[in-house]
Design a protein around this motif. Structure first.
Motif, PDB file in Angstrom:
ATOM      1  N   ARG A 167      61.819  53.937  63.977  1.00  0.00           N
ATOM      2  CA  ARG A 167      60.763  54.961  63.943  1.00  0.00           C
ATOM      3  C   ARG A 167      59.406  54.380  63.579  1.00  0.00           C
ATOM      4  NH1 ARG A 167      62.987  59.205  59.830  1.00  0.00           N
ATOM      5  NH2 ARG A 167      63.914  57.315  58.925  1.00  0.00           N
ATOM      6  N   MET A 168      59.389  53.422  62.645  1.00  0.00           N
ATOM      7  CA  MET A 168      58.128  52.811  62.231  1.00  0.00           C
ATOM      8  C   MET A 168      58.376  51.329  61.964  1.00  0.00           C
ATOM      9  SD  MET A 168      55.526  54.000  59.166  1.00  0.00           S
ATOM     10  CE  MET A 168      56.626  53.614  57.790  1.00  0.00           C
ATOM     11  N   ARG A 169      57.666  50.477  62.674  1.00  0.00           N
ATOM     12  CA  ARG A 169      57.802  49.038  62.466  1.00  0.00           C
ATOM     13  C   ARG A 169      56.924  48.603  61.288  1.00  0.00           C
ATOM     14  NH1 ARG A 169      56.827  45.411  67.461  1.00  0.00           N
ATOM     15  NH2 ARG A 169      57.629  43.895  65.928  1.00  0.00           N
ATOM     16  N   ILE A 170      57.483  47.811  60.416  1.00  0.00           N
ATOM     17  CA  ILE A 170      56.775  47.367  59.213  1.00  0.00           C
ATOM     18  C   ILE A 170      56.773  45.844  59.179  1.00  0.00           C
ATOM     19  CG2 ILE A 170      56.749  47.392  56.690  1.00  0.00           C
ATOM     20  CD1 ILE A 170      58.318  50.079  56.881  1.00  0.00           C
ATOM     21  N   LEU A 171      55.577  45.286  59.089  1.00  0.00           N
ATOM     22  CA  LEU A 171      55.413  43.838  58.984  1.00  0.00           C
ATOM     23  C   LEU A 171      54.829  43.522  57.615  1.00  0.00           C
ATOM     24  CD1 LEU A 171      55.372  41.002  60.343  1.00  0.00           C
ATOM     25  CD2 LEU A 171      53.036  41.522  61.070  1.00  0.00           C
ATOM     26  N   TYR A 172      55.459  42.579  56.923  1.00  0.00           N
ATOM     27  CA  TYR A 172      54.994  42.180  55.596  1.00  0.00           C
ATOM     28  C   TYR A 172      54.539  40.730  55.663  1.00  0.00           C
ATOM     29  CZ  TYR A 172      54.953  41.289  50.553  1.00  0.00           C
ATOM     30  OH  TYR A 172      54.585  40.948  49.278  1.00  0.00           O
ATOM     31  N   VAL A 173      53.250  40.494  55.398  1.00  0.00           N
ATOM     32  CA  VAL A 173      52.665  39.156  55.502  1.00  0.00           C
ATOM     33  C   VAL A 173      52.293  38.670  54.106  1.00  0.00           C
ATOM     34  CG1 VAL A 173      50.853  37.755  56.552  1.00  0.00           C
ATOM     35  CG2 VAL A 173      51.724  39.754  57.767  1.00  0.00           C
ATOM     36  N   ILE A 174      52.996  37.635  53.623  1.00  0.00           N
ATOM     37  CA  ILE A 174      52.702  37.149  52.275  1.00  0.00           C
ATOM     38  C   ILE A 174      51.539  36.163  52.333  1.00  0.00           C
ATOM     39  CG2 ILE A 174      55.122  37.426  51.652  1.00  0.00           C
ATOM     40  CD1 ILE A 174      55.343  34.407  51.531  1.00  0.00           C
ATOM     41  N   PRO A 175      50.808  35.983  51.230  1.00  0.00           N
ATOM     42  CA  PRO A 175      49.711  35.017  51.228  1.00  0.00           C
ATOM     43  C   PRO A 175      50.268  33.608  51.308  1.00  0.00           C
ATOM     44  CG  PRO A 175      50.057  35.888  49.020  1.00  0.00           C
ATOM     45  CD  PRO A 175      50.966  36.658  49.932  1.00  0.00           C
TER      46      PRO A 175
END
Length: 326
Positions: A167-175
């Motif tokens: 339903r919702m794509r979530i991308l997590y980008v760490i520093p």
């Protein structure tokens, strides 16, 4: 030349009075167009005009999941307008993309951010930790999260990825300060991306103008084909011959291309050096020192509170620094 996508970014692209004309011409040329915006200035008349001009995609940025912190970091009362704009974008039939800029003061709001994204019907969410350029580099001690914060936030992001699957794509980008190897900045210098600034200067990335000793070409003086294929600026860090050790003989050079040239310059004074984020870099100590300094600031209580809760955060301004990108 095979280009298929044209993005309108900034700064704030909605400040351009001719944005609709640019979008319409891009559609005429066959581009897929993307608007990356703070949503300031995005009301229904403007959105309708952009839709009629052929705009394909819209991404809206938020500074926090709460009104108080978002408006404090943005420097203006904009949170409610952003929410209204996001809902309006959805009403006009767009897949809505939300980008949350993540830093020490708001990283513990990851769940709140994703709940809010679900409420407005976001199709795609990017949780993008601040990358330390310009204003952010100058205020790194105030912005860089602790490793513990990052671990908690990543776990929460994964929970929501499962909850919203399909339903919702979530991308997590760490520093990348907490990575062992640098990111493949822009997928390699002059590899995929070409940025045209408002004055016509062509750049391999938005921050490249800060690099000394490089004369970047202008689209008013040269064809895009010449700029991309032949200009010294776009060829300067292509391939591997420019690399110093340990990059030149490292098998990861095919993945990360030596990391970010701007970050190498900002942190070591030489754009040709290995990105110091890499644990193999001779200057990796500058990253370890930055992490230590930021974590010490966090332990002193210099962060992670809403405006109005005790002493407010102090930030330094980048406008007077000629060596940093704004």
């Amino acid at each position: 030349m095979g280009a298929v996508q044209l993005g309108f970014s900034g700064g704030e692209p909605l400040l351009r009075r001719d944005l609709e004309d640019l979008v319409a011409e891009a559609r005429h040329l066959g581009y897929y167009t993307n608007l990356i915006t703070s949503a300031a200035g995005l009301g229904e008349p403007r959105l309708k005009a952009l839709k009629e001009a052929g705009l394909d995609h819209i991404q809206i940025s938020f500074q926090a999941g709460s009104q108080a912190l978002n408006d404090f970091m943005a420097g203006t009362r904009i949170f409610e307008h952003k929410l209204a704009a996001a809902r309006l974008v959805k009403q006009y039939g767009y897949d809505i993309v939300l980008n949350f800029v993540v830093y020490r003061d708001n990283i513990d709001q990851i769940g709140q951010m994703l709940d809010m994204a679900g409420e407005v019907g976001a199709d795609y969410v990017e949780l993008a930790n601040v990358q330390y350029y310009g204003w952010a580099l100058l205020n790194r001690d105030r912005l860089l999260p602790t490793r513990e914060q990052l671990s908690r936030a990543e776990a929460i992001a994964h929970q929501y990825q499962e909850r919203w699957k399909g339903r919702m794509r979530i991308l997590y980008v760490i520093p990348d300060y907490y990575e062992e190897r640098p990111k493949a900045c822009m997928s390699g210098w002059g590899s995929i991306f070409l940025t045209v600034a408002p004055d016509g200067v062509a750049l391999p990335c938005q921050a490249a103008r800060q690099l000394p000793g490089i004369e970047f070409p202008n689209v008013r003086d040269h064809s895009v084909e010449w700029i991309w294929n032949e200009s010294p600026a776009f060829n300067k860090f292509r391939g591997f011959d420019w690399m110093k050790e340990p990059c030149r003989s490292c098998p990861d050079r095919f993945k990360d291309y030596g990391g970010c040239r701007c970050q190498a310059y900002m942190l070591t004074g030489d754009a040709g050096n290995t990105d110091p984020v890499c644990s193999l870099s001779p200057r990796h100590d500058v990253i370890l020192s930055a992490i230590s300094s930021a974590n010490a600031a966090a332990e002193r209580g210099n962060g992670a509170r809403e405006p109005g809760q005790g002493e407010g955060p102090i930030f330094r301004n980048v406008r007077n620094s000629s060596k940093l990108s704004a």
